[in-house]
Scaffold this motif. Structure first.
Motif, PDB file in Angstrom:
ATOM      1  N   ILE A  21      48.475 -18.956  47.752  1.00 28.02           N
ATOM      2  CA  ILE A  21      48.829 -19.769  46.856  1.00 28.02           C
ATOM      3  C   ILE A  21      49.580 -20.769  47.650  1.00 28.02           C
ATOM      4  CG2 ILE A  21      50.405 -20.343  44.943  1.00 28.02           C
ATOM      5  CD1 ILE A  21      47.789 -18.842  44.151  1.00 28.02           C
ATOM      6  N   LYS A  22      50.362 -20.713  48.581  1.00 28.83           N
ATOM      7  CA  LYS A  22      50.877 -21.619  49.490  1.00 28.83           C
ATOM      8  C   LYS A  22      50.100 -22.641  50.225  1.00 28.83           C
ATOM      9  CE  LYS A  22      54.270 -22.330  53.010  1.00 28.83           C
ATOM     10  NZ  LYS A  22      54.964 -21.754  54.109  1.00 28.83           N
ATOM     11  N   GLU A  23      49.059 -22.026  50.651  1.00 31.04           N
ATOM     12  CA  GLU A  23      47.812 -22.580  51.229  1.00 31.04           C
ATOM     13  C   GLU A  23      47.140 -23.653  50.287  1.00 31.04           C
ATOM     14  OE1 GLU A  23      43.505 -21.580  53.195  1.00 31.04           O
ATOM     15  OE2 GLU A  23      45.274 -20.130  53.373  1.00 31.04           O
ATOM     16  N   LEU A  24      46.839 -23.166  49.200  1.00 25.61           N
ATOM     17  CA  LEU A  24      46.135 -23.705  47.997  1.00 25.61           C
ATOM     18  C   LEU A  24      46.813 -24.973  47.572  1.00 25.61           C
ATOM     19  CD1 LEU A  24      44.307 -21.010  46.121  1.00 25.61           C
ATOM     20  CD2 LEU A  24      43.411 -22.691  47.674  1.00 25.61           C
ATOM     21  N   LYS A  25      48.330 -25.012  47.413  1.00 25.32           N
ATOM     22  CA  LYS A  25      49.382 -25.918  46.886  1.00 25.32           C
ATOM     23  C   LYS A  25      49.252 -27.072  48.050  1.00 25.32           C
ATOM     24  CE  LYS A  25      51.771 -23.455  43.658  1.00 25.32           C
ATOM     25  NZ  LYS A  25      53.041 -23.207  43.122  1.00 25.32           N
ATOM     26  N   TYR A  83      44.957 -25.804  44.361  1.00 21.40           N
ATOM     27  CA  TYR A  83      45.673 -25.056  43.406  1.00 21.40           C
ATOM     28  C   TYR A  83      45.205 -25.558  42.124  1.00 21.40           C
ATOM     29  CZ  TYR A  83      48.987 -22.210  40.863  1.00 21.40           C
ATOM     30  OH  TYR A  83      49.518 -21.286  39.731  1.00 21.40           O
ATOM     31  N   GLU A  84      45.421 -26.637  41.836  1.00 21.54           N
ATOM     32  CA  GLU A  84      45.242 -27.138  40.527  1.00 21.54           C
ATOM     33  C   GLU A  84      43.745 -27.121  40.064  1.00 21.54           C
ATOM     34  OE1 GLU A  84      46.964 -28.987  42.745  1.00 21.54           O
ATOM     35  OE2 GLU A  84      48.965 -28.810  41.869  1.00 21.54           O
ATOM     36  N   LYS A  85      42.836 -27.259  40.809  1.00 22.52           N
ATOM     37  CA  LYS A  85      41.289 -27.023  40.728  1.00 22.52           C
ATOM     38  C   LYS A  85      41.185 -25.544  39.799  1.00 22.52           C
ATOM     39  CE  LYS A  85      38.330 -26.000  43.919  1.00 22.52           C
ATOM     40  NZ  LYS A  85      37.391 -26.170  45.091  1.00 22.52           N
ATOM     41  N   TYR A  86      41.759 -24.667  40.734  1.00 25.76           N
ATOM     42  CA  TYR A  86      41.490 -23.237  40.297  1.00 25.76           C
ATOM     43  C   TYR A  86      42.177 -23.094  38.901  1.00 25.76           C
ATOM     44  CZ  TYR A  86      39.336 -21.437  44.367  1.00 25.76           C
ATOM     45  OH  TYR A  86      38.384 -21.311  45.430  1.00 25.76           O
ATOM     46  N   GLN A  87      43.464 -23.810  38.606  1.00 29.74           N
ATOM     47  CA  GLN A  87      43.957 -23.639  37.558  1.00 29.74           C
ATOM     48  C   GLN A  87      43.276 -24.316  36.189  1.00 29.74           C
ATOM     49  OE1 GLN A  87      48.015 -25.475  37.876  1.00 29.74           O
ATOM     50  NE2 GLN A  87      49.032 -23.435  37.006  1.00 29.74           N
ATOM     51  N   ASP A  88      42.721 -25.400  36.564  1.00 33.49           N
ATOM     52  CA  ASP A  88      41.825 -26.031  35.628  1.00 33.49           C
ATOM     53  C   ASP A  88      40.641 -25.138  35.330  1.00 33.49           C
ATOM     54  OD1 ASP A  88      43.535 -28.093  35.374  1.00 33.49           O
ATOM     55  OD2 ASP A  88      42.109 -29.501  36.820  1.00 33.49           O
ATOM     56  N   MET A  89      39.994 -24.220  36.349  1.00 31.81           N
ATOM     57  CA  MET A  89      38.916 -23.388  35.959  1.00 31.81           C
ATOM     58  C   MET A  89      39.458 -22.355  35.007  1.00 31.81           C
ATOM     59  SD  MET A  89      37.266 -22.585  39.629  1.00 31.81           S
ATOM     60  CE  MET A  89      37.054 -23.878  40.864  1.00 31.81           C
ATOM     61  N   ILE A 101      44.938 -14.083  39.979  1.00 33.21           N
ATOM     62  CA  ILE A 101      43.445 -14.461  39.950  1.00 33.21           C
ATOM     63  C   ILE A 101      42.842 -15.359  40.701  1.00 33.21           C
ATOM     64  CG2 ILE A 101      41.722 -15.486  38.226  1.00 33.21           C
ATOM     65  CD1 ILE A 101      42.128 -12.474  37.677  1.00 33.21           C
ATOM     66  N   ILE A 102      43.711 -16.457  40.969  1.00 27.44           N
ATOM     67  CA  ILE A 102      43.326 -17.823  41.555  1.00 27.44           C
ATOM     68  C   ILE A 102      43.297 -16.970  43.239  1.00 27.44           C
ATOM     69  CG2 ILE A 102      44.281 -19.912  42.768  1.00 27.44           C
ATOM     70  CD1 ILE A 102      45.471 -20.325  40.000  1.00 27.44           C
ATOM     71  N   ALA A 103      44.195 -16.244  43.628  1.00 27.87           N
ATOM     72  CA  ALA A 103      44.391 -15.945  45.126  1.00 27.87           C
ATOM     73  C   ALA A 103      42.934 -15.190  45.631  1.00 27.87           C
ATOM     74  CB  ALA A 103      45.478 -15.311  45.620  1.00 27.87           C
ATOM     75  N   LEU A 104      42.812 -14.248  44.531  1.00 24.54           N
ATOM     76  CA  LEU A 104      41.634 -13.255  44.586  1.00 24.54           C
ATOM     77  C   LEU A 104      40.352 -14.074  44.690  1.00 24.54           C
ATOM     78  CD1 LEU A 104      42.310 -10.232  42.307  1.00 24.54           C
ATOM     79  CD2 LEU A 104      41.529  -9.955  44.571  1.00 24.54           C
ATOM     80  N   ALA A 105      40.079 -15.077  43.497  1.00 23.53           N
ATOM     81  CA  ALA A 105      39.031 -15.826  43.905  1.00 23.53           C
ATOM     82  C   ALA A 105      38.724 -16.540  45.246  1.00 23.53           C
ATOM     83  CB  ALA A 105      38.859 -16.750  42.453  1.00 23.53           C
ATOM     84  N   TYR A 106      39.876 -17.274  45.697  1.00 27.63           N
ATOM     85  CA  TYR A 106      39.774 -18.129  46.838  1.00 27.63           C
ATOM     86  C   TYR A 106      39.392 -17.044  48.189  1.00 27.63           C
ATOM     87  CZ  TYR A 106      41.261 -20.990  50.690  1.00 27.63           C
ATOM     88  OH  TYR A 106      41.381 -21.860  51.755  1.00 27.63           O
ATOM     89  N   LYS A 107      39.992 -15.808  48.085  1.00 24.42           N
ATOM     90  CA  LYS A 107      39.854 -14.955  49.303  1.00 24.42           C
ATOM     91  C   LYS A 107      38.482 -14.457  49.325  1.00 24.42           C
ATOM     92  CE  LYS A 107      41.347 -10.918  51.608  1.00 24.42           C
ATOM     93  NZ  LYS A 107      42.252  -9.635  51.497  1.00 24.42           N
ATOM     94  N   ASN A 108      37.848 -14.152  48.020  1.00 27.11           N
ATOM     95  CA  ASN A 108      36.482 -13.642  47.625  1.00 27.11           C
ATOM     96  C   ASN A 108      35.374 -14.992  47.817  1.00 27.11           C
ATOM     97  OD1 ASN A 108      36.825 -10.612  47.994  1.00 27.11           O
ATOM     98  ND2 ASN A 108      38.373 -11.252  46.535  1.00 27.11           N
ATOM     99  N   LYS A 109      35.620 -16.048  47.899  1.00 29.71           N
ATOM    100  CA  LYS A 109      34.800 -17.308  47.928  1.00 29.71           C
ATOM    101  C   LYS A 109      34.128 -17.278  46.648  1.00 29.71           C
ATOM    102  CE  LYS A 109      34.283 -17.603  52.948  1.00 29.71           C
ATOM    103  NZ  LYS A 109      35.557 -16.916  53.256  1.00 29.71           N
ATOM    104  N   THR A 110      34.767 -17.109  45.411  1.00 26.64           N
ATOM    105  CA  THR A 110      33.960 -16.912  44.150  1.00 26.64           C
ATOM    106  C   THR A 110      35.065 -18.152  43.217  1.00 26.64           C
ATOM    107  OG1 THR A 110      33.037 -15.619  42.322  1.00 26.64           O
ATOM    108  CG2 THR A 110      35.058 -15.036  43.433  1.00 26.64           C
ATOM    109  N   ILE A 111      34.445 -17.961  42.024  1.00 24.93           N
ATOM    110  CA  ILE A 111      35.295 -18.590  40.956  1.00 24.93           C
ATOM    111  C   ILE A 111      35.701 -17.688  39.989  1.00 24.93           C
ATOM    112  CG2 ILE A 111      34.088 -20.845  41.041  1.00 24.93           C
ATOM    113  CD1 ILE A 111      32.669 -19.962  38.817  1.00 24.93           C
TER     114      ILE A 111
END
Length: 79
Positions: free
Chosen positions: A13-17, A22-28, A47-57
């Protein structure tokens, strides 16, 4: 998909911010709820961290859908 530790979630989450993603995933997630009434069993950061780590949405992460809550929402809408 395995659950992440609190430290992993925090660092992702820190990296995404820092990279303004981060806002892109929140909007999703908001879009998932508004358009498809998808409710997740985990909090949004996880959910955001899992999606990012697994390269999915988030929308593709069916195993984390709260089917009971979604059915309740659909039933309420039909009444």
């Amino acid at each position: 998909m395995e659950r992440l530790s609190l430290n992993e979630v925090s660092s992702i989450i820190k990296e995404l911010k820092e990279t303004n993603q981060y806002e892109k995933y929140q909007d999703m997630i908001l879009d998932d709820f508004e358009n498809h009434q998808v409710v997740y069993t985990l909090d949004s950061d996880e959910i955001i961290a899992l999606a990012y780590k697994n390269k999915t949405i988030p929308f593709k992460m069916l195993e984390f859908y709260n089917w009971h809550e979604m059915n309740v929402l659909i039933a309420e809408e039909l009444d």
